[in-house]
Design a protein around this motif. Structure first.
Motif, mmCIF file in Angstrom:
data_model
loop_
_atom_site.group_PDB
_atom_site.id
_atom_site.type_symbol
_atom_site.label_atom_id
_atom_site.label_comp_id
_atom_site.label_asym_id
_atom_site.label_seq_id
_atom_site.Cartn_x
_atom_site.Cartn_y
_atom_site.Cartn_z
ATOM 1 N N ALA A 191 3.796 2.253 0.303
ATOM 2 C CA ALA A 191 3.159 1.370 1.283
ATOM 3 C C ALA A 191 2.280 0.365 0.557
ATOM 4 C CB ALA A 191 2.337 2.191 2.276
ATOM 5 N N GLN A 192 1.721 -0.536 1.315
ATOM 6 C CA GLN A 192 0.917 -1.614 0.745
ATOM 7 C C GLN A 192 -0.581 -1.387 0.909
ATOM 8 O OE1 GLN A 192 2.249 -4.420 -0.984
ATOM 9 N NE2 GLN A 192 3.990 -3.012 -0.964
ATOM 10 N N ARG A 193 -0.953 -0.309 1.601
ATOM 11 C CA ARG A 193 -2.384 -0.031 1.827
ATOM 12 C C ARG A 193 -2.557 1.444 2.103
ATOM 13 N NH1 ARG A 193 -2.377 0.386 7.700
ATOM 14 N NH2 ARG A 193 -0.272 -0.267 8.257
ATOM 15 N N ARG A 194 -3.787 1.902 1.937
ATOM 16 C CA ARG A 194 -4.121 3.290 2.257
ATOM 17 C C ARG A 194 -4.038 3.504 3.759
ATOM 18 N NH1 ARG A 194 -7.832 7.672 1.194
ATOM 19 N NH2 ARG A 194 -9.390 7.771 2.835
ATOM 20 N N MET A 195 -3.503 4.672 4.153
ATOM 21 C CA MET A 195 -3.459 5.041 5.571
ATOM 22 C C MET A 195 -4.656 5.966 5.817
ATOM 23 S SD MET A 195 -0.640 3.553 6.433
ATOM 24 C CE MET A 195 0.497 2.663 5.372
ATOM 25 N N GLU A 196 -5.582 5.583 6.649
ATOM 26 C CA GLU A 196 -6.804 6.378 6.833
ATOM 27 C C GLU A 196 -6.460 7.799 7.307
ATOM 28 O OE1 GLU A 196 -9.827 6.013 5.818
ATOM 29 O OE2 GLU A 196 -9.336 4.032 5.020
ATOM 30 N N TYR A 246 4.319 -10.214 -4.855
ATOM 31 C CA TYR A 246 3.420 -9.489 -5.760
ATOM 32 C C TYR A 246 1.957 -9.711 -5.415
ATOM 33 C CZ TYR A 246 7.492 -8.946 -8.845
ATOM 34 O OH TYR A 246 8.717 -8.630 -9.364
ATOM 35 N N ARG A 247 1.187 -8.605 -5.556
ATOM 36 C CA ARG A 247 -0.270 -8.691 -5.521
ATOM 37 C C ARG A 247 -0.803 -8.105 -6.821
ATOM 38 N NH1 ARG A 247 -2.490 -5.574 -0.732
ATOM 39 N NH2 ARG A 247 -0.852 -4.119 -1.303
ATOM 40 N N THR A 248 -2.055 -8.353 -7.109
ATOM 41 C CA THR A 248 -2.620 -7.880 -8.386
ATOM 42 C C THR A 248 -3.055 -6.416 -8.255
ATOM 43 O OG1 THR A 248 -4.867 -8.503 -7.777
ATOM 44 C CG2 THR A 248 -3.531 -10.197 -8.879
ATOM 45 N N PRO A 249 -3.198 -5.709 -9.393
ATOM 46 C CA PRO A 249 -3.714 -4.330 -9.343
ATOM 47 C C PRO A 249 -5.053 -4.249 -8.614
ATOM 48 C CG PRO A 249 -2.820 -4.789 -11.512
ATOM 49 C CD PRO A 249 -2.799 -6.091 -10.761
ATOM 50 N N GLU A 280 -6.192 -6.187 -6.139
ATOM 51 C CA GLU A 280 -5.964 -6.282 -4.684
ATOM 52 C C GLU A 280 -5.426 -4.961 -4.136
ATOM 53 O OE1 GLU A 280 -4.527 -10.710 -3.538
ATOM 54 O OE2 GLU A 280 -3.504 -9.883 -5.277
ATOM 55 N N VAL A 281 -4.509 -4.369 -4.900
ATOM 56 C CA VAL A 281 -3.815 -3.165 -4.427
ATOM 57 C C VAL A 281 -4.728 -1.934 -4.466
ATOM 58 C CG1 VAL A 281 -1.941 -1.586 -5.082
ATOM 59 C CG2 VAL A 281 -1.514 -4.054 -4.974
ATOM 60 N N VAL A 282 -5.408 -1.728 -5.582
ATOM 61 C CA VAL A 282 -6.193 -0.488 -5.765
ATOM 62 C C VAL A 282 -7.599 -0.615 -5.183
ATOM 63 C CG1 VAL A 282 -7.176 1.095 -7.484
ATOM 64 C CG2 VAL A 282 -4.881 0.161 -7.814
ATOM 65 N N LEU A 283 -8.258 -1.724 -5.442
ATOM 66 C CA LEU A 283 -9.646 -1.857 -4.984
ATOM 67 C C LEU A 283 -9.699 -2.301 -3.518
ATOM 68 C CD1 LEU A 283 -12.686 -1.857 -5.614
ATOM 69 C CD2 LEU A 283 -12.445 -4.220 -6.367
#
Ligand code: 6AU
Length: 266
Positions: A180-185, A213-216, A218-221
């Protein structure tokens, strides 16, 4: 946003494949997965050997190899021991339970016998998990559901993504998380579904075929994901340029880990 460390999460996780991944991330200080999408076995194994020290996980598309033999799997497993990484076969199963159980266990590739983790599209409904878990659960494997995709115009959004999350929640013995592209709460403290995120690049915003593409960072933080999956950003220039591949792997490892440290200190 999760501020729990990978170490804390590894201790609490009930699935052995998820635990292995979280422990490997913490031990190697790497949330980088490299996706080795090349057609020659020699190039494949050479890239895995070069990126091995920098990654928590190697992602394969084993059906891309035009000269596949079972020896490739033995060599991959030896490299996984040498460099301490988890193996994820990106098979994207998408059929009825009976068929996916056969595709997972049998055929030329016998994926369940060597891949710690694999993934599936939720499109058939929960029966796909029943089929895959009948093979994978006794072997201690883990499954990721494709809740979202990185491509322009993806149909995996809204109610479809919500249904994928529900399917994962109902099967947490075998489903360890999402592509996925984001954390699921999570619904409660005990829930820990991992998010592995493709579509990561530091130098370009996409390709000519709809990849985005997104940067690390954007993705992790910003999006709270757990693992960055990088393919062509690391070996795209030329799969034979060993020094460049090593430098890129280090660069992405550092970017992913810096973003994680910033997140848990928030
Ligand atoms: O970094 P790339 O664009 O060279 O490679 C991205 C890798 C490819 C895709 O098959 C895969 O990630 N992928 C997936 C996965 C992992 O399931 C889902 C998705 O939405 N986007 C995506 O690129 O091997």
């Amino acid at each position: 946003m999760s501020t729990k460390s990978y170490v804390e999460r590894a201790k609490a996780h009930k699935n052995s494949a998820a635990r292995l991944l979280l422990e490997t991330i913490a031990r190697k200080e790497s949330n980088l997965a490299v996706s080795v999408d090349v057609a020659s076995s020699v190039d494949f194994l050479a890239i895995v050997d070069v990126v091995g020290p920098f990654v928590c996980l190697v992602k394969t598309h084993i059906d891309i190899l035009e000269d596949f033999t079972p020896q490739v799997i033995s060599d991959l497993q030896a490299l996984s021991k040498k460099h301490d990484f988890v193996i994820f076969e990106d098979r994207k199963f998408a059929d009825i339970g009976n068929t996916v159980a056969l595709q997972y266990s049998s055929g030329v590739h016998k994926i369940a016998s060597w891949a710690h983790i694999t993934n599936a599209h939720p499109v058939p409904g929960p029966s796909i998990i029943a089929g895959l878990s009948s093979v994978g659960l006794p072997l201690g494997r883990g499954l990721l559901l494709l809740a979202e995709m990185s491509t322009k115009g993806s149909l995996a959004t809204g109610a479809y993504t919500d249904a994928a999350v529900q399917m994962a929640r109902a099967n947490q013995d075998f489903v360890i998380g999402f592509i996925a592209q984001r954390r699921m709460e999570p619904v409660d403290e005990d829930e820990d579904l991992l998010v592995l995120t493709p579509g990561v690049g530091l130098d370009v915003k996409g390709d000519a075929m709809g990849q985005q593409y997104r940067t690390p960072r954007e993705v992790v933080l910003e999006s709270g994901c757990d693992v960055i999956i990088v393919g062509r950003g690391i070996y795209g220039k030329d799969p034979k340029l060993v020094e460049d591949i090593r430098a890129q792997a280090k660069r992405y490892q550092d970017a992913g880990w810096t973003a994680y440290l910033e997140r848990i200190q928030a």
